[in-house]
Write an enzyme that holds these catalytic residues in place. Sequence first.
Site, PDB file in Angstrom:
ATOM      1  N   ASN A   1       0.799  -1.243   0.000  1.00  0.00           N
ATOM      2  CA  ASN A   1       0.000   0.000   0.000  1.00  0.00           C
ATOM      3  C   ASN A   1       0.823   1.280   0.000  1.00  0.00           C
ATOM      4  O   ASN A   1       0.461   2.254   0.686  1.00  0.00           O
ATOM      5  CB  ASN A   1      -0.951   0.030   1.223  1.00  0.00           C
ATOM      6  CG  ASN A   1      -1.979  -1.064   1.131  1.00  0.00           C
ATOM      7  OD1 ASN A   1      -1.762  -2.146   1.669  1.00  0.00           O
ATOM      8  ND2 ASN A   1      -3.057  -0.810   0.428  1.00  0.00           N
TER       9      ASN A   1
ATOM     10  N   LYS B   1       2.095 -13.959  -2.688  1.00  0.00           N
ATOM     11  CA  LYS B   1       2.735 -12.850  -3.410  1.00  0.00           C
ATOM     12  C   LYS B   1       4.123 -12.552  -2.856  1.00  0.00           C
ATOM     13  O   LYS B   1       5.089 -12.425  -3.615  1.00  0.00           O
ATOM     14  CB  LYS B   1       1.881 -11.588  -3.324  1.00  0.00           C
ATOM     15  CG  LYS B   1       2.414 -10.486  -4.231  1.00  0.00           C
ATOM     16  CD  LYS B   1       1.909  -9.135  -3.873  1.00  0.00           C
ATOM     17  CE  LYS B   1       3.063  -8.271  -3.427  1.00  0.00           C
ATOM     18  NZ  LYS B   1       2.691  -6.967  -2.959  1.00  0.00           N
TER      19      LYS B   1
ATOM     20  N   HIS C   1      -1.513  -4.673  -9.805  1.00  0.00           N
ATOM     21  CA  HIS C   1      -1.499  -4.341 -11.239  1.00  0.00           C
ATOM     22  C   HIS C   1      -1.556  -5.608 -12.098  1.00  0.00           C
ATOM     23  O   HIS C   1      -2.331  -5.685 -13.045  1.00  0.00           O
ATOM     24  CB  HIS C   1      -0.240  -3.537 -11.592  1.00  0.00           C
ATOM     25  CG  HIS C   1      -0.143  -2.231 -10.878  1.00  0.00           C
ATOM     26  ND1 HIS C   1      -1.014  -1.198 -11.102  1.00  0.00           N
ATOM     27  CD2 HIS C   1       0.714  -1.799  -9.924  1.00  0.00           C
ATOM     28  CE1 HIS C   1      -0.688  -0.164 -10.330  1.00  0.00           C
ATOM     29  NE2 HIS C   1       0.352  -0.512  -9.603  1.00  0.00           N
TER      30      HIS C   1
END
Length: 231
Positions: free
Chosen positions: A45, A133, A153
């Site tokens: 973030n 991730k 993305h």
Amino acid sequence: MSLRPPDPKTVRLAHRRLERRLGPLDPPLRRDPVEELVLTVLSQNTSDVNRDRAFAALRGRFPTWDALASADAPDVADAIRPGGLSQIKAPRILAILREIRDRDGSLDLVWMRDASDEDAAAYLVSLPGVGPKTAACVLAFSLERPVIPVDTHVFRVAGRLGWIPPEANADQAHELLAAVVPPKLRVSMHVGLIRLGREICKAGRPRCEDCPLNDLCPTAPTYMAGRADHA
Ligand code: SF4
């Protein structure tokens, strides 16, 4: 939207076009696995610039991983404040480092360089707060393994391209994308999809008319028709 996964020829074509349009799709610098873990938590973030600022401040204040692992959470949060969400990220980083030190006796993960992809991935996701991730980032950027980390993305662009089904979540997307992107292209495809997502296929309205993949993308007609309607 077509739900059929793309064939390997289409994926290769997309990769070539991304490279032609965006330039070399080089991954980030190769880093030590512990460094990559800390950086990935710091990147949550926030922008790359703020992440790097927070990392530099953290290393300046705690020059060794041992010093960092032994630090108090408020001091760590204070150091990484430029990266945002410092009260959440500080205990996350400390939990990871302390778990590695408890298990391995040191904060050195170089053994992973000789481990199989499966063993390295299993160790990483067993650490507290480390999901697919973060594990994929360490595997791709520190260990040069053929994986495709899925950030916000990559997830958005791959979904619009129809490379992952709409019902898949970001964690599931790692395996789904690995099934359609050839091993040699995975890391650079990650770079290409991120850059396409930042520059053209943005959250909100994508610029499909300027996208090098628009004839390969089942979403493009919808957005391009929308633009025509507003022209
Ligand atoms: S054509 Fe549009 S929706 Fe498809 S990848 Fe390109 S910008 Fe994104």
